[in-house]
Design an enzyme around this catalytic site. Sequence first.
Site, PDB file in Angstrom:
ATOM      1  N   HIS A 164      -4.603   2.318   0.238  1.00 61.50           N
ATOM      2  CA  HIS A 164      -4.780   1.652   1.528  1.00 61.50           C
ATOM      3  C   HIS A 164      -3.905   2.346   2.582  1.00 61.50           C
ATOM      4  O   HIS A 164      -3.085   3.198   2.258  1.00 61.50           O
ATOM      5  CB  HIS A 164      -4.264   0.211   1.465  1.00 61.50           C
ATOM      6  CG  HIS A 164      -4.857  -0.657   0.423  1.00 61.50           C
ATOM      7  ND1 HIS A 164      -5.867  -1.542   0.685  1.00 61.50           N
ATOM      8  CD2 HIS A 164      -4.555  -0.814  -0.895  1.00 61.50           C
ATOM      9  CE1 HIS A 164      -6.172  -2.215  -0.418  1.00 61.50           C
ATOM     10  NE2 HIS A 164      -5.388  -1.798  -1.385  1.00 61.50           N
TER      11      HIS A 164
ATOM     12  N   GLU B 180      -0.193   0.858  -0.581  1.00 57.03           N
ATOM     13  CA  GLU B 180      -0.318   1.012   0.866  1.00 57.03           C
ATOM     14  C   GLU B 180       0.461   2.245   1.302  1.00 57.03           C
ATOM     15  O   GLU B 180       1.607   2.447   0.882  1.00 57.03           O
ATOM     16  CB  GLU B 180       0.276  -0.202   1.591  1.00 57.03           C
ATOM     17  CG  GLU B 180      -0.447  -1.498   1.363  1.00 57.03           C
ATOM     18  CD  GLU B 180      -1.653  -1.710   2.273  1.00 57.03           C
ATOM     19  OE1 GLU B 180      -1.936  -0.833   3.119  1.00 57.03           O
ATOM     20  OE2 GLU B 180      -2.289  -2.761   2.127  1.00 57.03           O
TER      21      GLU B 180
ATOM     22  N   HIS C 129      -9.637   1.802  -0.217  1.00 54.27           N
ATOM     23  CA  HIS C 129     -10.072   0.476   0.202  1.00 54.27           C
ATOM     24  C   HIS C 129     -11.459   0.554   0.848  1.00 54.27           C
ATOM     25  O   HIS C 129     -12.309  -0.315   0.659  1.00 54.27           O
ATOM     26  CB  HIS C 129      -9.042  -0.102   1.175  1.00 54.27           C
ATOM     27  CG  HIS C 129      -9.079  -1.584   1.294  1.00 54.27           C
ATOM     28  ND1 HIS C 129      -8.366  -2.238   2.267  1.00 54.27           N
ATOM     29  CD2 HIS C 129      -9.717  -2.555   0.603  1.00 54.27           C
ATOM     30  CE1 HIS C 129      -8.566  -3.549   2.155  1.00 54.27           C
ATOM     31  NE2 HIS C 129      -9.392  -3.759   1.156  1.00 54.27           N
TER      32      HIS C 129
ATOM     33  N   ASP D 109      -9.820   2.116   5.463  1.00 53.92           N
ATOM     34  CA  ASP D 109      -8.618   2.821   5.015  1.00 53.92           C
ATOM     35  C   ASP D 109      -8.753   3.346   3.583  1.00 53.92           C
ATOM     36  O   ASP D 109      -9.499   2.773   2.805  1.00 53.92           O
ATOM     37  CB  ASP D 109      -7.391   1.899   5.140  1.00 53.92           C
ATOM     38  CG  ASP D 109      -7.505   0.592   4.367  1.00 53.92           C
ATOM     39  OD1 ASP D 109      -8.517  -0.116   4.507  1.00 53.92           O
ATOM     40  OD2 ASP D 109      -6.573   0.273   3.614  1.00 53.92           O
TER      41      ASP D 109
END
Length: 175
Positions: A27, A109, A148, A158
């Site tokens: 992500h 992330e 994602h 993303d």
Amino acid sequence: LNQAARVVSPNFNKRPETTQVNLLVIHNISLPPEQFDTPYIELFFQNKLPYDEHPYFDHLKGVEVSSHFLIKRSGQIVQFVSCDDRAWHAGQSEFCGEKNCNDFSIGIELEGTDTTPYTNAQYQSLSQLTTSIQIAYPCITKERITGHQHIAPIRKTDPGESFDWPRYLNTVSLM
């Protein structure tokens, strides 16, 4: 993971009992958008975001999300949720016909945006973290690493066009 800083998020729960962790989801996030090196991502994942500090934060009120890991622009890794637990990172999602990717995935992330190139330090940390995850969860093969945008294509974009998939996947083990 020993090299990761720990920040505990309340936004997780147990995975379904017979679930095998076999997917890695990449992500991106920046808070406020396109601003880096702020404390807001960590605060957001802890439900402690100071909503009055930026107008963008208004629409995040009541949102409870987390990921297993965040890789900052510097390459620093922060862990929010144990990989054995279900972090709330994927939302409504599907991979190879299997819905609810949070049940069987680990979320990472990257501090960034869809259009801002990621840093060399981030790619290096992501590669090292991926290797550690693959050792612990050998069902996460190179073919079971995704973005994602691929598991929630109508909702998400993303890690975006700025993420260099060939560069990253060339550093991933051949598992």
